[in-house]
Design a protein around this motif. Structure first.
Motif, short mmCIF file in Angstrom:
data_model
loop_
_atom_site.label_atom_id
_atom_site.label_comp_id
_atom_site.label_asym_id
_atom_site.label_seq_id
_atom_site.Cartn_x
_atom_site.Cartn_y
_atom_site.Cartn_z
N GLN A 1 0.93 -1.18 -0.04
CA GLN A 1 0.03 -0.07 -0.14
C GLN A 1 0.86 1.29 -0.15
OE1 GLN A 1 -2.45 -0.31 3.27
NE2 GLN A 1 -3.98 -1.84 2.26
N ILE A 2 0.72 1.91 -1.02
CA ILE A 2 1.63 3.22 -0.98
C ILE A 2 0.74 4.45 -0.82
CG2 ILE A 2 2.79 4.41 -2.84
CD1 ILE A 2 3.38 1.68 -4.25
N ASP A 3 1.35 5.28 -0.14
CA ASP A 3 0.81 6.64 0.54
C ASP A 3 1.87 7.52 0.49
OD1 ASP A 3 -0.50 8.59 1.75
OD2 ASP A 3 -0.81 7.54 3.80
N VAL A 4 1.88 8.60 -0.64
CA VAL A 4 2.90 9.28 -0.73
C VAL A 4 2.43 10.81 -0.61
CG1 VAL A 4 4.71 7.80 -1.71
CG2 VAL A 4 2.88 8.84 -3.11
N PRO A 5 3.32 11.73 0.03
CA PRO A 5 2.78 13.11 -0.49
C PRO A 5 2.95 13.52 -1.85
CG PRO A 5 4.67 13.09 0.77
CD PRO A 5 4.27 11.76 0.64
N LEU A 6 2.07 14.20 -2.44
CA LEU A 6 2.16 14.64 -3.87
C LEU A 6 2.49 15.95 -4.27
CD1 LEU A 6 2.21 13.13 -6.82
CD2 LEU A 6 -0.37 13.50 -6.76
N ALA A 7 3.30 16.54 -4.91
CA ALA A 7 3.30 17.74 -5.07
C ALA A 7 3.73 17.76 -6.70
CB ALA A 7 4.64 18.42 -4.60
N PRO A 8 2.56 17.58 -7.59
CA PRO A 8 2.99 17.72 -8.91
C PRO A 8 3.48 19.05 -9.63
CG PRO A 8 0.40 17.52 -8.60
CD PRO A 8 1.22 17.38 -7.25
N PRO A 9 4.17 19.07 -10.68
CA PRO A 9 4.59 20.32 -11.08
C PRO A 9 3.31 21.10 -11.44
CG PRO A 9 5.97 18.55 -12.12
CD PRO A 9 4.97 18.17 -11.16
N ALA A 10 3.44 22.37 -11.83
CA ALA A 10 2.39 23.27 -12.08
C ALA A 10 1.98 23.00 -13.58
CB ALA A 10 2.66 24.71 -12.10
N GLY A 11 0.85 23.07 -13.86
CA GLY A 11 0.44 22.43 -15.36
C GLY A 11 0.01 20.96 -15.39
N THR A 12 0.22 20.32 -14.63
CA THR A 12 0.33 18.69 -14.45
C THR A 12 -1.29 18.52 -14.42
OG1 THR A 12 2.32 18.27 -13.56
CG2 THR A 12 0.57 16.55 -13.30
N THR A 13 -2.14 17.77 -15.25
CA THR A 13 -3.41 17.40 -15.35
C THR A 13 -3.92 15.82 -14.92
OG1 THR A 13 -3.65 17.30 -17.63
CG2 THR A 13 -4.11 19.41 -16.69
N ALA A 14 -2.75 15.15 -15.17
CA ALA A 14 -2.93 13.79 -15.10
C ALA A 14 -1.58 12.97 -14.42
CB ALA A 14 -3.11 13.04 -16.25
N LEU A 15 -1.62 12.00 -13.86
CA LEU A 15 -0.55 11.01 -13.06
C LEU A 15 -0.69 9.84 -13.89
CD1 LEU A 15 -0.71 11.85 -9.53
CD2 LEU A 15 0.66 12.93 -11.34
N ALA A 16 0.36 9.17 -14.26
CA ALA A 16 0.51 8.05 -15.02
C ALA A 16 1.15 6.90 -14.03
CB ALA A 16 1.33 7.85 -16.15
N MET A 17 0.64 5.78 -13.51
CA MET A 17 0.78 4.89 -12.60
C MET A 17 1.27 3.61 -13.24
SD MET A 17 -1.40 5.72 -9.48
CE MET A 17 -2.44 6.59 -10.25
N ASN A 18 2.53 3.16 -13.09
CA ASN A 18 2.95 1.92 -13.80
C ASN A 18 3.43 0.82 -12.88
OD1 ASN A 18 2.62 2.87 -16.40
ND2 ASN A 18 4.13 4.05 -16.03
N ALA A 19 3.07 -0.24 -12.83
CA ALA A 19 3.85 -1.35 -12.21
C ALA A 19 4.21 -2.37 -13.08
CB ALA A 19 2.87 -2.01 -11.20
N ILE A 20 5.63 -2.52 -13.34
CA ILE A 20 6.06 -3.26 -14.44
C ILE A 20 6.81 -4.49 -14.06
CG2 ILE A 20 7.70 -3.21 -16.40
CD1 ILE A 20 7.30 -0.24 -16.56
N ASN A 21 6.52 -5.80 -14.68
CA ASN A 21 7.06 -6.92 -14.42
C ASN A 21 8.27 -7.02 -15.12
OD1 ASN A 21 7.83 -9.82 -14.76
ND2 ASN A 21 5.89 -10.23 -13.61
#
Length: 193
Positions: free
Chosen positions: A148-168
């Motif tokens: 379970q991942i719980d992190v503070p998030l400070a996206p750069p200005a202008g960011t409208t989406a986050l891409a989350m990837n879990a790669i095998n």
């Protein structure tokens, strides 16, 4: 099969993963039933008893083969294939103090393998880049990764989406998210205003 520890969950997972062994085991079970019915239809004469015995022995062989193939195939298929999943994705708090929560889970990860997890901003203005979160997850003794991942998030200005990837690591290099493979990676996008 229940006596040998194989329950319906294992069978359903094996069927979902397209395990050839389950289909071969089913065919052997059908052949076993056919042999039993054929043995009932043989006339009880001197030679008929020999044929009946031979057909029943063949039925037992098909039956034992069915059990063995079903147990081995279902446990291999249901043991997991290392494919990660991303679930329970959510953002909490105001934009100035956001927290990103999500869960990464995978079963059947090889003991020497790992799952790479990253969170990247999307739709950034020109000249801005960078990972917001990056980690390597290793499996436990049973080959499971559950974090379970719980992190503070400070996206750069202008960011409208986050891409989350879990790669095998067994995933194909190109088009990993869309690839039709049992070792593919998990990808999700979270859009916010």
């Amino acid at each position: 099969m229940t006596t040998l520890g194989l329950n319906s969950n294992f069978v359903f997972v094996a069927l979902n993963n397209g395990s050839w062994a389950i289909y071969v085991a089913s065919l052997c079970a059908i052949m076993s039933i056919v042999c039993s019915i054929t043995a009932l239809l043989i006339r009880p004469s001197g030679r008929g008893v020999l044929w009946e015995t031979a057909v029943l022995v063949l039925g037992v062989i098909f039956y034992m083969a069915s059990l063995t193939i079903a147990v081995v195939g279902a446990t291999q298929a249901a043991g997991g294939n290392g494919r990660p999943t991303i679930t329970d994705v959510r953002l909490d708090g105001p934009r100035s103090a956001m927290r990103l929560h999500f869960t990464v889970h995978a079963d059947g990860v090889q003991k020497w393998s790992r799952i790479k997890v990253s969170v990247d901003p999307q739709n950034l203005p020109p000249g801005k880049s960078g990972d917001l979160y990056w980690s390597i997850l290793r499996p436990d003794d049973q080959g499971r990764v559950s974090q379970q991942i719980d992190v503070p998030l400070a996206p750069p200005a202008g960011t409208t989406a986050l891409a989350m990837n879990a790669i095998n690591p067994d995933a194909p290099k190109s088009g990993a998210c869309e690839a039709r493979t049992q070792h593919g990676s998990a990808c999700t996008e979270l859009h916010f205003a």
